[in-house]
Design an enzyme around this catalytic site. Structure first.
Site, mmCIF file in Angstrom:
data_model
loop_
_atom_site.group_PDB
_atom_site.id
_atom_site.type_symbol
_atom_site.label_atom_id
_atom_site.label_comp_id
_atom_site.label_asym_id
_atom_site.label_seq_id
_atom_site.Cartn_x
_atom_site.Cartn_y
_atom_site.Cartn_z
ATOM 1 N N ASN A 9 0.868 -1.181 0.000
ATOM 2 C CA ASN A 9 0.000 0.000 0.000
ATOM 3 C C ASN A 9 0.908 1.235 0.000
ATOM 4 O O ASN A 9 1.572 1.504 0.997
ATOM 5 C CB ASN A 9 -0.881 -0.060 1.264
ATOM 6 N N TRP A 10 0.931 1.944 -1.124
ATOM 7 C CA TRP A 10 1.861 3.062 -1.261
ATOM 8 C C TRP A 10 1.302 4.374 -0.719
ATOM 9 O O TRP A 10 1.943 5.415 -0.841
ATOM 10 C CB TRP A 10 2.307 3.203 -2.732
ATOM 11 N N GLU A 100 -6.264 4.468 8.408
ATOM 12 C CA GLU A 100 -6.172 5.919 8.166
ATOM 13 C C GLU A 100 -7.492 6.492 7.656
ATOM 14 O O GLU A 100 -7.809 7.654 7.894
ATOM 15 C CB GLU A 100 -4.999 6.196 7.206
ATOM 16 N N GLU A 171 -4.984 -5.290 10.902
ATOM 17 C CA GLU A 171 -3.901 -4.327 11.088
ATOM 18 C C GLU A 171 -4.101 -3.600 12.416
ATOM 19 O O GLU A 171 -4.877 -2.639 12.494
ATOM 20 C CB GLU A 171 -3.916 -3.297 9.956
ATOM 21 N N GLY A 177 2.948 1.788 10.755
ATOM 22 C CA GLY A 177 3.896 2.882 10.548
ATOM 23 C C GLY A 177 4.709 3.228 11.790
ATOM 24 O O GLY A 177 5.358 4.264 11.837
ATOM 25 N N GLY A 236 2.964 -1.260 4.239
ATOM 26 C CA GLY A 236 3.040 0.156 3.891
ATOM 27 C C GLY A 236 4.484 0.548 3.615
ATOM 28 O O GLY A 236 5.034 0.275 2.546
ATOM 29 N N GLY A 237 5.128 1.140 4.623
ATOM 30 C CA GLY A 237 6.476 1.707 4.472
ATOM 31 C C GLY A 237 7.473 0.824 3.735
ATOM 32 O O GLY A 237 8.163 1.290 2.816
HETATM 33 P P1 PGA Z 1 3.171 -0.080 7.626
HETATM 34 O O1 PGA Z 1 1.694 0.209 7.067
HETATM 35 O O2 PGA Z 1 3.659 -1.341 6.958
HETATM 36 O O3 PGA Z 1 3.974 1.122 7.220
HETATM 37 O O4 PGA Z 1 3.058 -0.239 9.103
HETATM 38 C C1 PGA Z 1 0.766 -0.838 6.909
HETATM 39 C C2 PGA Z 1 -0.530 -0.306 6.340
HETATM 40 O O5 PGA Z 1 -0.899 0.835 6.625
HETATM 41 O O6 PGA Z 1 -1.224 -1.017 5.582
#
Ligand code: PGA
Length: 259
Positions: A9-10, A100, A171, A177, A236-237
């Protein structure tokens, strides 16, 4: 058995040029080594969908997804995109209920339930995200929160939904993050609980894929996807860089160079 989903997920990162380059580098880095039981999903910002899909077209077991959509085909909804736009841009998947969207953009259970049903009706595969906040974990309310999010978010869909179409992503909000990953026991407990709920709700609940997300990295991914009831990861990251994402995609497989 459905394939494991290795999803990146960018979020709100990358210009079109950067997204295209990262997607190209990822495909090259993974090369011929993508295991048969895995698929790769890139979820870029809307503006980069075309560029990413240009790179992915013709690549077996690579797909793209949208980060969000509004539950209507078209209309006066300034700033939103519809499932039809996502499909027109080449998406097979879409996220609904990412933490988010819930906690920064204020989307609530009922609205998310509308989106899940609408997206499925429009033949998008839906990755429905759930997870507890840190204060809920401290109050021992993880299962209560997960049960509520599943029951409310999935209430508008028929019990015979095909396991191809619906994916759940667990999650924990406190792990997104932050660099803090949930421990194996916490992940197993949550995933086993989600599996039980899915079996209660759906005829094919035992086949619906459950992804883990929250600070997944190349060095913790193999252990996570080796757990029972973990059918992939949502990253994500660590998916923003092709080298790190490719190591996640291959983690724990025969071609994992770190084994
Ligand atoms: P992260 O994000 O890997 O940066 O913790 C995961 C996500 O928001 O799907």
């Amino acid at each position: 058995m459905l394939k494991k989903i290795m999803a990146g997920n960018w979020k709100m990162f990358k210009t079109r040029e950067e997204a295209s380059r990262t997607a190209r580098e990822l495909v090259v880095a993974v090369g011929e080594n993508l295991p048969d039981d895995r698929e790769v999903l890139i979820i870029p910002s809307f503006t980069a969908l075309k560029e990413v899909n240009d790179v992915l077209s013709g690549q077996k077991n690579y797909f793209s997804g949208g980060q969000n959509f509004y539950p209507a085909d078209e209309g006066a909804f300034t700033g939103e995109v519809s499932p039809l736009h996502l499909k027109d841009s080449g998406c097979s998947y879409a996220l609904v209920g990412h933490s988010e969207r819930r906690h920064v953009l204020g989307e609530e259970d009922d609205f998310l339930a509308e989106k899940v049903a609408y997206g499925l009706e429009r033949q998008l595969k839906i990755i429905f995200c759930i997870g507890e906040k840190i204060e809920e974990r401290k109050q021992d309310k993880v299962e209560e929160v997960l049960a509520r999010q599943l029951e409310k978010g999935l209430k508008n869909i028929i019990s015979s939904v095909s396991p191809h179409e619906l994916v759940i992503a667990y999650e924990p909000v406190w792990a997104i993050g932050t660099g803090e990953t949930a421990g194996s026991d916490d992940i197993s407990q949550a995933h086993n609980f989600i599996r039980k709920k899915l079996i209660d709700i759906f005829e094919y609940g035992s086949d619906i894929r459950i992804l883990y997300g929250g600070s997944v990295k190349p060095d913790n991914c193999a252990a996570i996807i080796g757990l029972d009831n973990v059918d992939g990861v949502l990253v994500g990251g660590a998916s923003l860089n092709a080298d790190s994402f490719s190591r996640i995609v291959l983690a724990g497989s025969k071609t994992d160079s770190s084994l």
